[in-house]
Structures are given as C-alpha cells and as structure tokens.
Design a protein around this motif. Structure first.
Motif, short mmCIF file in Angstrom:
data_model
loop_
_atom_site.label_atom_id
_atom_site.label_comp_id
_atom_site.label_asym_id
_atom_site.label_seq_id
_atom_site.Cartn_x
_atom_site.Cartn_y
_atom_site.Cartn_z
N GLN A 12 10.58 93.73 -23.99
CA GLN A 12 9.54 92.50 -23.75
C GLN A 12 10.73 91.86 -24.55
O GLN A 12 9.70 91.14 -25.49
CB GLN A 12 9.08 92.42 -23.30
CG GLN A 12 8.24 93.63 -22.33
CD GLN A 12 7.18 93.74 -21.58
OE1 GLN A 12 6.19 93.10 -21.65
NE2 GLN A 12 6.55 95.30 -21.83
N ALA A 25 0.08 85.43 -24.48
CA ALA A 25 0.01 85.06 -22.05
C ALA A 25 1.05 86.68 -21.27
O ALA A 25 0.64 87.02 -20.71
CB ALA A 25 0.47 84.04 -22.02
N ARG A 26 2.23 86.66 -22.35
CA ARG A 26 2.93 87.73 -21.67
C ARG A 26 2.08 89.03 -21.71
O ARG A 26 2.61 89.96 -20.68
CB ARG A 26 4.27 87.27 -22.77
CG ARG A 26 4.99 86.27 -22.55
CD ARG A 26 6.09 86.20 -23.08
NE ARG A 26 6.84 87.69 -24.02
CZ ARG A 26 7.49 88.39 -24.55
NH1 ARG A 26 7.22 87.22 -25.58
NH2 ARG A 26 8.07 89.00 -25.00
N THR A 27 1.53 89.22 -22.98
CA THR A 27 0.58 90.35 -22.96
C THR A 27 -0.33 90.57 -22.51
O THR A 27 -0.52 91.71 -21.31
CB THR A 27 -0.21 90.66 -24.34
OG1 THR A 27 1.76 90.17 -25.44
CG2 THR A 27 -0.47 91.94 -24.09
N TYR A 28 -0.82 89.77 -21.83
CA TYR A 28 -2.35 89.76 -20.19
C TYR A 28 -1.38 89.80 -19.12
O TYR A 28 -2.00 90.84 -18.70
CB TYR A 28 -3.16 88.34 -20.91
CG TYR A 28 -3.94 88.79 -19.67
CD1 TYR A 28 -5.45 89.03 -19.99
CD2 TYR A 28 -3.66 87.79 -18.73
CE1 TYR A 28 -6.08 88.69 -18.69
CE2 TYR A 28 -5.02 87.50 -17.63
CZ TYR A 28 -6.19 88.01 -17.59
OH TYR A 28 -6.91 87.86 -17.06
N GLN A 29 -0.76 89.02 -19.23
CA GLN A 29 0.08 89.28 -17.95
C GLN A 29 0.47 90.85 -17.27
O GLN A 29 0.45 90.95 -16.35
CB GLN A 29 1.56 88.42 -17.81
CG GLN A 29 1.68 88.10 -16.42
CD GLN A 29 0.84 87.89 -14.94
OE1 GLN A 29 0.44 87.02 -15.55
NE2 GLN A 29 1.08 88.60 -14.04
N GLY A 30 1.35 91.51 -18.69
CA GLY A 30 1.54 92.60 -18.36
C GLY A 30 0.66 93.72 -17.81
O GLY A 30 0.99 94.60 -17.48
N ARG A 47 -1.98 92.88 -16.61
CA ARG A 47 -2.96 93.16 -15.65
C ARG A 47 -1.70 93.18 -14.30
O ARG A 47 -1.80 94.21 -13.24
CB ARG A 47 -3.10 91.16 -14.98
CG ARG A 47 -3.96 90.59 -15.98
CD ARG A 47 -4.45 89.05 -15.51
NE ARG A 47 -4.76 88.99 -14.08
CZ ARG A 47 -3.97 87.93 -13.03
NH1 ARG A 47 -3.69 87.10 -13.43
NH2 ARG A 47 -4.31 87.85 -12.20
N GLU A 48 -0.59 92.98 -14.57
CA GLU A 48 0.38 94.02 -13.54
C GLU A 48 0.34 95.10 -13.53
O GLU A 48 0.83 95.95 -12.86
CB GLU A 48 1.82 92.98 -14.02
CG GLU A 48 1.68 91.96 -13.41
CD GLU A 48 3.35 91.27 -14.41
OE1 GLU A 48 4.12 91.88 -14.26
OE2 GLU A 48 3.74 89.92 -14.53
#
Length: 107
Positions: free
Chosen positions: A67, A97-102, A104-105
């Motif tokens: 990533q 934001a990328r960390t949070y999105q990952g 959540r996924e």
C-alpha cells in the motif's frame, strides 16, 4: 549499537527485518522525498542526475510496500516538514484516510 555502528539503516532501506523491530505490517505507507535540484551543487549528490536517481530509488522503495505511495517534491530540501508543512499535513491526512478506509473494508 553496543559494538559500534548498526546496520539498521541498511536493513531499513532493503526492507529486511530489523533486529529490534517487528516486521512492518501491510499498512498504508507514504514516502515523501525531495528531488529538488540545486543551482550550484556543492556535492555530487546534489547534481541533477543524482537527484533524479534519488527520486527513482525512493519510488522503487515505496512501491515495494503493498500500500505504498510516493510523493516527490521539488520544492523542499531535506526537511519537507519545514519547507512545505502544508503538504506534509495534507499527506498525513490522506494517509489517515487510507488507513481508516482499509480498516472499514476489513470489518
């Protein structure tokens, strides 16, 4: 370090496991590197060709992370946090934001 200079710097760049640190997990990683060119380079490291190679090395290294993201800047010298603090903050927010999105996924 008790026996002198450590190879941790080399281990870090080659992405080998460091002796005292755990392996870096599959997480978002952002590398901010300066490729600023110098008008009158005082060292070989600062000539245009060397700066281009420096950018390539950082790009290749960042791309080894699953990533990974590379941000090359030609506006900063060695400390982009001093020369371009807004850009560094912007990249930290994007990384969060990328960390949070990952996260959540994965739920």
């Amino acid at each position: 370090m008790k026996n002198g200079m450590s190879n941790q710097y080399l281990d870090f760049w080659s992405k080998r496991p460091l002796p005292d640190y755990p392996q870096i997990p599959d997480i978002p990683v952002t590398v901010i590197a300066s490729i600023k060119k110098y008008e009158n380079p005082s060292l070989l490291f600062f000539v245009d060709e060397a700066r281009e190679i420096w950018g390539e090395l950082h790009t290749n290294w960042a791309n080894k992370f699953p990533q990974g993201r590379i941000v090359l800047t030609d506006k900063s010298y060695h400390f982009p946090q001093n020369d371009e603090p807004e850009r560094v903050v912007q990249e930290i927010l994007a990384l969060n934001a990328r960390t949070y999105q990952g996260a959540r996924e994965r739920r």
